[in-house]
Write an enzyme that holds these catalytic residues in place. Structure first.
Site, PDB file in Angstrom:
ATOM      1  N   HIS A 100       0.814  -1.219   0.000  1.00 32.11           N
ATOM      2  CA  HIS A 100       0.000   0.000   0.000  1.00 32.11           C
ATOM      3  C   HIS A 100       0.850   1.273   0.000  1.00 32.11           C
ATOM      4  CE1 HIS A 100       0.394  -0.294   4.524  1.00 32.11           C
ATOM      5  NE2 HIS A 100       0.508   0.998   4.384  1.00 32.11           N
ATOM      6  N   ASP A 130       0.111  -7.563   1.160  1.00 36.68           N
ATOM      7  CA  ASP A 130       0.557  -6.197   1.432  1.00 36.68           C
ATOM      8  C   ASP A 130       2.077  -6.122   1.528  1.00 36.68           C
ATOM      9  OD1 ASP A 130       0.258  -3.484   1.728  1.00 36.68           O
ATOM     10  OD2 ASP A 130      -0.140  -3.543   3.876  1.00 36.68           O
ATOM     11  N   ASN A 205       4.925   4.487   9.503  1.00 38.70           N
ATOM     12  CA  ASN A 205       5.744   3.338   9.913  1.00 38.70           C
ATOM     13  C   ASN A 205       5.573   2.161   8.955  1.00 38.70           C
ATOM     14  OD1 ASN A 205       5.611   4.290  13.205  1.00 38.70           O
ATOM     15  ND2 ASN A 205       7.472   3.338  12.434  1.00 38.70           N
ATOM     16  N   SER A 206       4.545   2.209   8.110  1.00 36.71           N
ATOM     17  CA  SER A 206       4.262   1.088   7.214  1.00 36.71           C
ATOM     18  C   SER A 206       5.491   0.740   6.387  1.00 36.71           C
ATOM     19  CB  SER A 206       3.102   1.441   6.279  1.00 36.71           C
ATOM     20  OG  SER A 206       1.909   1.592   7.001  1.00 36.71           O
TER      21      SER A 206
END
Length: 458
Positions: A100, A130, A205-206
Site C-alpha cells: 500500500h 501487502d 511506519n508502514s
C-alpha cells in the site's frame, strides 16, 4: 519499570545472541543505542507518486447531490503522493516495504538515514499480503538487515519498531512481541497472518522494520488496530519468514507472488465441531470441499478430514494453513498431520502452483457481438486462484468487461453462467451465444457467490 530493567539486561551486548547483566554505569547508559546504531541505517524512507483519474463534480461536498450526480463531471489526472518506510535486505539494494506504500506508483524515491537518495523499481508485489520487493537503482555496499526465522520468535521478546511515522523523520520505538498468529477480523484481513507488538506504530511506519535484540529483522510493520488514528499499543507486522519467500521469488524473476495451491475449502474447528468429530480439543481445519486436481486429494485426503499441523506447526484456520504453505514455498514437500477417516495420519504433500490447465482459451468479442470488446476466459485452477472463485464453478470468467460491459456493470471476476437460457461452459459457448443474441439479452452472472440476472437491449 520492568520493561526498562529487562531491556538493560538484554541489550548490554546487542550484537551477540547471549545475554548478561550490565557490568558498568557506561553500559547502562547506552540503553538501546548500540542496537539502533546497528539497525537504523538499513531502514529507509520511501516517497512514491502515482497518477490517478478523479472526477470533478460541481456538487462535490454536497450531502445530497454528490451521490445523485456522482458519475457526472469531467475526469482529470491527479498526482497522489504516499510516504512510508522500507528495509534494505542486501548489499545490492533489494528492499521490502508494504504494497500500500508503493502499489501502482509511477515514481519511487528511497532516502537513506544519511540523506542519500536513490530511485527504485518494484520487482514483485502482492496486494493480498501487502508486501512489495523493490530494487534500488545503481546501489552497492548498502547497509542491510539479516532476516531471522520468525518461526523462532516468542511472545514476550523485546523488539524495536523503526520507521518514519507522520513524516517527522526516522523514529525508534520499543516494546515486546504481544502475540503470534494474529489473523482475521482483528487485522481487517481474514487471509493475513501477523506478529502482534505493543511497540508504538503510527502512519508512516508502514514498511518499516521490527527488529529483535540482535538487530535481526523479525517482521515488517504493516498496520495498527486503532479507534483514533494513532497507536493504541496494538500493531501488526508481517513475519520475516514470508518476506524471505518474497525475496526468493523476486530474485528468481517473479513479478507476482505465487502461493502454493491447496485446492480446498475449509473452516476452523471450534469446540462444537471438535465434539462432533470426536476430537480431544478444538483446532485444525475441517476440509469442506476439494478440487479434483488438489495436491491434498492426490494424497488421499477427503472432505470431512481435519488438517491439524503443517510442517509440525498447528493450524487453527485456513489463513494459518495457507501461511504455513507459503513459507514452505513452491516445489517443497511438507509434512501434514491430519485426521483421515477418523484415524490420525501423517502424509507428505507437494507444494504446487495452481495448474494452468486446461487451456484458458481467452478471447475478446468482436464489434458484431451483443457485448463487443468483452474479454473472457475458461476457468481452470489457476483462474480460480487468481479471482478467488468457488472451487467447482462452471462457466467462463470475465477478465475485462470492455466499455459496453462496464456500462452494464460487469466486473473482472464475474462468471457468466447463462446467456438467453443457454448454459455457458466454455468461451466458445459464450462467443456463439452473444453473436446469436436477439435484441433483448438476458445473462445469468455469479459474483461473490451471489446469482445476478442482467437484462439489456442491443
Amino acid at each position: 519499570m520492568f520493561r526498562l530493567i529487562a531491556a538493560l539486561v538484554l541489550l548490554a551486548l546487542p550484537l551477540k545472541a547471549e545475554t548478561r547483566i550490565p557490568q558498568s554505569q557506561a553500559e547502562i547508559a547506552f540503553g538501546f543505542a548500540p542496537l539502533v546504531k546497528q539497525a537504523a541505517p538499513a531502514v529507509v524512507n520511501i516517497y512514491a507518486k502515482r497518477v490517478v483519474e478523479v472526477r470533478e463534480s460541481p456538487f462535490m461536498g454536497d450531502p445530497f447531490f454528490q451521490n445523485l450526480f456522482r458519475n457526472q463531471g469531467r475526469i482529470r489526472p491527479k498526482v497522489q503522493n504516499s510516504l512510508g518506510s522500507g528495509v534494505i535486505l542486501s548489499e545490492d539494494g533489494i528492499l521490502v516495504t508494504n504494497y500500500h506504500v508503493v502499489g501502482l506508483a509511477t515514481d519511487i524515491r528511497v532516502q537513506l538515514n544519511d540523506r542519500r537518495e536513490y530511485s527504485a523499481k518494484v520487482l514483485l508485489s502482492d496486494q493480498e499480503s501487502d508486501l512489495a520487493i523493490l530494487q534500488m537503482q545503481d546501489a552497492s555496499d548498502m547497509p542491510y538487515l539479516h532476516l531471522r526465522d520468525s518461526e523462532s520468535v516468542e511472545v514476550g521478546e523485546l523488539v524495536l519498531a523503526i520507521g518514519n511515522p507522520f513524516g517527522v523523520g526516522q523514529t525508534v520505538t520499543s516494546g515486546i512481541v504481544s502475540g503470534l498468529a494474529r489473523s482475521g477480523t482483528a487485522t481487517g484481513n481474514a487471509r493475513g497472518y501477523f506478529l502482534q507488538t505493543d511497540a508504538p506504530i503510527n502512519p508512516g511506519n508502514s514498511g518499516g522494520a521490527l527488529v529483535d535484540v540482535n538487530g535481526d529483522l523479525v517482521g515488517v510493520n504493516t498496520s495498527i488496530l486503532t479507534r483514533s488514528g494513532g497507536s493504541n499499543g496494538i500493531g501488526f507486522a508481517i513475519p520475516s519468514a514470508l518476506v524471505s519467500q518474497f525475496v526468493e521469488q523476486a530474485r528468481a524473476g517473479g513479478t507476482n507472488f505465487v502461493r502454493p495451491w491447496a485446492g480446498m475449502g475449509g473452516q476452523p474447528v471450534d469446540s462444537d465441531l471438535a465434539e462432533t468429530l470426536g476430537l480431544g480439543r478444538p483446532g485444525g481445519v475441517l476440509i469442506s470441499e476439494l478440487h479434483e486436481e488438489s495436491p491434498f486429494a492426490s494424497k488421499g485426503l477427503q472432505a470431512g478430514d481435519v488438517i491439524l499441523e503443517v510442517e509440525g506447526q498447528p493450524v487453527n484456520g485456513p489463513a494459518e494453513m495457507i501461511y504455513r504453505m507459503s513459507v514452505a514455498g513452491i516445489g517443497k514437500d511438507v509434512d501434514i498431520l491430519a485426521v483421515m477417516g477418523g484415524e490420525l495420519s501423517s502424509v507428505r504433500v507437494p507444494m504446487i502452483a495452481a495448474p494452468d490447465t486446461p487451456d484458458r482459451e481467452e478471447l475478446t468479442t468482436t464489434r458484431k457481438s451483443a457485448l463487443p470488446e468483452l474479454t473472457i476466459s475458461n476457468i481452470n485452477p489457476a483462474v480460480i486462484a487468481e479471482y478467488n472463485l468457488p472451487l467447482n464453478i462452471i462457466g467462463v470468467v470475465v477478465t475485462n468487461p470492455g466499455k459496453a460491459g462496464g456500462r452494464l456493470g460487469l466486473r473482472p471476476g464475474d462468471v457468466l453462467r447463462q446467456i438467453d437460457g443457454t448454459e455457458i461452459e466454455t468461451t466458445a459457448d459464450a462467443k456463439s451465444a452473444l453473436r446469436q443474441a436477439s435484441r433483448s439479452v438476458t445473462m445469468e452472472i455469479l459474483r461473490g457467490g451471489q446469482r445476478i440476472v442482467s437484462r439489456f437491449r442491443i
